[in-house]
Design a protein around this motif. Structure first.
Motif, PDB file in Angstrom:
ATOM      1  N   GLU A   5       0.868  -1.165   0.000  1.00 44.18           N
ATOM      2  CA  GLU A   5       0.000   0.000   0.000  1.00 44.18           C
ATOM      3  C   GLU A   5       0.914   1.227   0.000  1.00 44.18           C
ATOM      4  OE1 GLU A   5      -3.523   1.850   2.865  1.00 44.18           O
ATOM      5  OE2 GLU A   5      -2.391   0.114   3.533  1.00 44.18           O
ATOM      6  N   ILE A   6       0.664   2.172  -0.891  1.00 41.33           N
ATOM      7  CA  ILE A   6       1.417   3.422  -0.918  1.00 41.33           C
ATOM      8  C   ILE A   6       0.591   4.444  -0.149  1.00 41.33           C
ATOM      9  CG2 ILE A   6       2.487   5.212  -2.339  1.00 41.33           C
ATOM     10  CD1 ILE A   6       3.778   2.423  -2.680  1.00 41.33           C
ATOM     11  N   ILE A   7       1.183   4.977   0.917  1.00 40.20           N
ATOM     12  CA  ILE A   7       0.445   5.896   1.778  1.00 40.20           C
ATOM     13  C   ILE A   7       1.169   7.244   1.853  1.00 40.20           C
ATOM     14  CG2 ILE A   7      -0.676   4.085   3.104  1.00 40.20           C
ATOM     15  CD1 ILE A   7       1.380   4.501   5.308  1.00 40.20           C
ATOM     16  N   SER A   8       0.398   8.281   2.121  1.00 40.73           N
ATOM     17  CA  SER A   8       0.924   9.645   2.213  1.00 40.73           C
ATOM     18  C   SER A   8       1.501   9.923   3.594  1.00 40.73           C
ATOM     19  CB  SER A   8      -0.188  10.657   1.936  1.00 40.73           C
ATOM     20  OG  SER A   8      -0.590  10.561   0.589  1.00 40.73           O
ATOM     21  N   TYR A   9       2.268  10.981   3.646  1.00 39.10           N
ATOM     22  CA  TYR A   9       2.911  11.420   4.877  1.00 39.10           C
ATOM     23  C   TYR A   9       1.918  11.631   6.008  1.00 39.10           C
ATOM     24  CZ  TYR A   9       5.502  14.374   8.116  1.00 39.10           C
ATOM     25  OH  TYR A   9       6.091  14.892   9.229  1.00 39.10           O
ATOM     26  N   GLN A  10       2.303  11.151   7.148  1.00 35.21           N
ATOM     27  CA  GLN A  10       1.651  11.447   8.420  1.00 35.21           C
ATOM     28  C   GLN A  10       2.796  11.705   9.391  1.00 35.21           C
ATOM     29  OE1 GLN A  10      -0.705   7.913   9.190  1.00 35.21           O
ATOM     30  NE2 GLN A  10      -1.315   7.888   7.051  1.00 35.21           N
ATOM     31  N   PRO A  11       2.655  12.638  10.310  1.00 33.49           N
ATOM     32  CA  PRO A  11       3.774  12.999  11.184  1.00 33.49           C
ATOM     33  C   PRO A  11       4.447  11.797  11.860  1.00 33.49           C
ATOM     34  CG  PRO A  11       2.008  14.569  11.472  1.00 33.49           C
ATOM     35  CD  PRO A  11       1.477  13.484  10.559  1.00 33.49           C
ATOM     36  N   GLU A  12       3.669  10.809  12.253  1.00 39.18           N
ATOM     37  CA  GLU A  12       4.257   9.652  12.939  1.00 39.18           C
ATOM     38  C   GLU A  12       5.112   8.778  12.021  1.00 39.18           C
ATOM     39  OE1 GLU A  12      -0.029   8.467  11.883  1.00 39.18           O
ATOM     40  OE2 GLU A  12       0.976  10.255  12.612  1.00 39.18           O
ATOM     41  N   LEU A  13       5.041   9.006  10.715  1.00 38.95           N
ATOM     42  CA  LEU A  13       5.850   8.229   9.762  1.00 38.95           C
ATOM     43  C   LEU A  13       7.180   8.904   9.430  1.00 38.95           C
ATOM     44  CD1 LEU A  13       3.061   7.095   7.260  1.00 38.95           C
ATOM     45  CD2 LEU A  13       4.052   5.815   9.171  1.00 38.95           C
ATOM     46  N   GLY A  14       7.377  10.113   9.910  1.00 35.38           N
ATOM     47  CA  GLY A  14       8.596  10.853   9.607  1.00 35.38           C
ATOM     48  C   GLY A  14       9.869  10.111   9.982  1.00 35.38           C
ATOM     49  N   ALA A  56       5.904   3.089   1.289  1.00 36.58           N
ATOM     50  CA  ALA A  56       5.426   1.762   0.886  1.00 36.58           C
ATOM     51  C   ALA A  56       5.214   0.975   2.171  1.00 36.58           C
ATOM     52  CB  ALA A  56       6.455   1.072  -0.007  1.00 36.58           C
ATOM     53  N   LYS A  57       3.983   0.524   2.357  1.00 33.05           N
ATOM     54  CA  LYS A  57       3.616  -0.235   3.550  1.00 33.05           C
ATOM     55  C   LYS A  57       3.267  -1.651   3.123  1.00 33.05           C
ATOM     56  CE  LYS A  57       0.432  -0.097   7.461  1.00 33.05           C
ATOM     57  NZ  LYS A  57      -0.762   0.555   8.015  1.00 33.05           N
ATOM     58  N   LEU A  58       3.916  -2.615   3.723  1.00 31.19           N
ATOM     59  CA  LEU A  58       3.680  -4.032   3.431  1.00 31.19           C
ATOM     60  C   LEU A  58       3.236  -4.668   4.730  1.00 31.19           C
ATOM     61  CD1 LEU A  58       3.922  -5.840   0.932  1.00 31.19           C
ATOM     62  CD2 LEU A  58       6.241  -6.377   1.648  1.00 31.19           C
ATOM     63  N   GLY A  59       1.969  -5.066   4.788  1.00 28.29           N
ATOM     64  CA  GLY A  59       1.409  -5.521   6.059  1.00 28.29           C
ATOM     65  C   GLY A  59       1.392  -4.356   7.020  1.00 28.29           C
ATOM     66  N   GLU A  61       4.280  -3.043   8.154  1.00 29.26           N
ATOM     67  CA  GLU A  61       5.647  -2.533   8.133  1.00 29.26           C
ATOM     68  C   GLU A  61       5.860  -1.504   7.020  1.00 29.26           C
ATOM     69  OE1 GLU A  61      10.155  -4.422   8.094  1.00 29.26           O
ATOM     70  OE2 GLU A  61       8.459  -5.693   7.566  1.00 29.26           O
ATOM     71  N   ILE A  62       6.515  -0.390   7.366  1.00 32.56           N
ATOM     72  CA  ILE A  62       6.935   0.602   6.367  1.00 32.56           C
ATOM     73  C   ILE A  62       8.268   0.116   5.813  1.00 32.56           C
ATOM     74  CG2 ILE A  62       7.631   2.991   5.940  1.00 32.56           C
ATOM     75  CD1 ILE A  62       4.629   2.684   6.575  1.00 32.56           C
ATOM     76  N   VAL A  63       8.322  -0.125   4.493  1.00 32.97           N
ATOM     77  CA  VAL A  63       9.517  -0.741   3.901  1.00 32.97           C
ATOM     78  C   VAL A  63      10.167   0.124   2.823  1.00 32.97           C
ATOM     79  CG1 VAL A  63       8.754  -3.075   4.463  1.00 32.97           C
ATOM     80  CG2 VAL A  63       8.132  -2.081   2.252  1.00 32.97           C
ATOM     81  N   GLY A  64       9.564   1.263   2.503  1.00 30.29           N
ATOM     82  CA  GLY A  64      10.143   2.144   1.490  1.00 30.29           C
ATOM     83  C   GLY A  64       9.572   3.541   1.596  1.00 30.29           C
ATOM     84  N   THR A  65      10.274   4.482   0.955  1.00 29.19           N
ATOM     85  CA  THR A  65       9.831   5.868   1.008  1.00 29.19           C
ATOM     86  C   THR A  65      10.419   6.647  -0.165  1.00 29.19           C
ATOM     87  OG1 THR A  65       9.648   7.822   2.419  1.00 29.19           O
ATOM     88  CG2 THR A  65      11.727   6.604   2.519  1.00 29.19           C
ATOM     89  N   CYS A  66       9.797   7.780  -0.454  1.00 31.18           N
ATOM     90  CA  CYS A  66      10.236   8.645  -1.538  1.00 31.18           C
ATOM     91  C   CYS A  66       9.605  10.021  -1.320  1.00 31.18           C
ATOM     92  CB  CYS A  66       9.792   8.072  -2.875  1.00 31.18           C
ATOM     93  SG  CYS A  66      10.456   8.913  -4.310  1.00 31.18           S
TER      94      CYS A  66
END
Length: 156
Positions: A5-14, A56-59, A61-66
């Motif tokens: 799942e490709i998700i947008s920025y949220q402060p807790e993901l920084g 990039a969220k897999l299950g 887990e955050i496994v990638g970013t751009c």
């Protein structure tokens, strides 16, 4: 395997943006002051300037970013593409870049530009596959590792 799942920025993901980016930068190049500035102040340098950070969220887990950085006048920069080594080869980078291109189109970008290194062969092959071409544009980022400049002209 779970669906990505490709998700947008949220402060807790920084923190994931920082840790994934620091990971590949340390492996291939070392960290420069300009990296620290962008990564440590990503909200003010990217999000608050009309840019975007995707994950990039897999299950669970955050496994990638751009990131997509707004430089004004319709020029956006694709930056800090990274996928955890344990999840490379799953086309997550391609999904992230395609999502960044879509975000640029929504923002009415004219161009998506990027700077890279000829040491990153897989990344360069991906950018070429997605239509980026070598071009010397006006944005000059202060990264000593960058020796390749690419551009994607967006057509609507």
């Amino acid at each position: 395997m779970s669906q990505v799942e490709i998700i947008s920025y949220q402060p807790e993901l920084g923190e994931f943006f920082k840790s994934i980016s620091y990971g590949w930068l340390e492996k291939y190049f070392g960290i420069e002051d300009a990296d620290r500035e962008v990564l440590e102040n990503h909200k003010s340098n990217i999000i608050d300037q009309g840019g975007e950070i995707l994950f990039a969220k897999l299950g669970d887990e955050i496994v990638g970013t751009c990131a997509l950085i707004n430089h004004g006048e319709g020029i956006y920069e694709l930056a800090k593409l990274g996928v955890l080594e344990s999840h490379q080869g799953l086309k997550l980078g391609e999904q992230l870049v395609n999502s960044i291109i879509e975000a640029a189109k929504k923002a009415k970008a004219k161009y998506v530009v990027l700077e890279s290194s000829n040491r990153l062969k897989k990344a360069l092959k991906l950018y070429e596959k997605l239509g980026f071409v070598e071009d010397k544009y006006l944005i000059q980022e202060p990264f000593s590792r960058c020796n390749v400049q690419l551009m994607l002209k967006l057509d609507y």
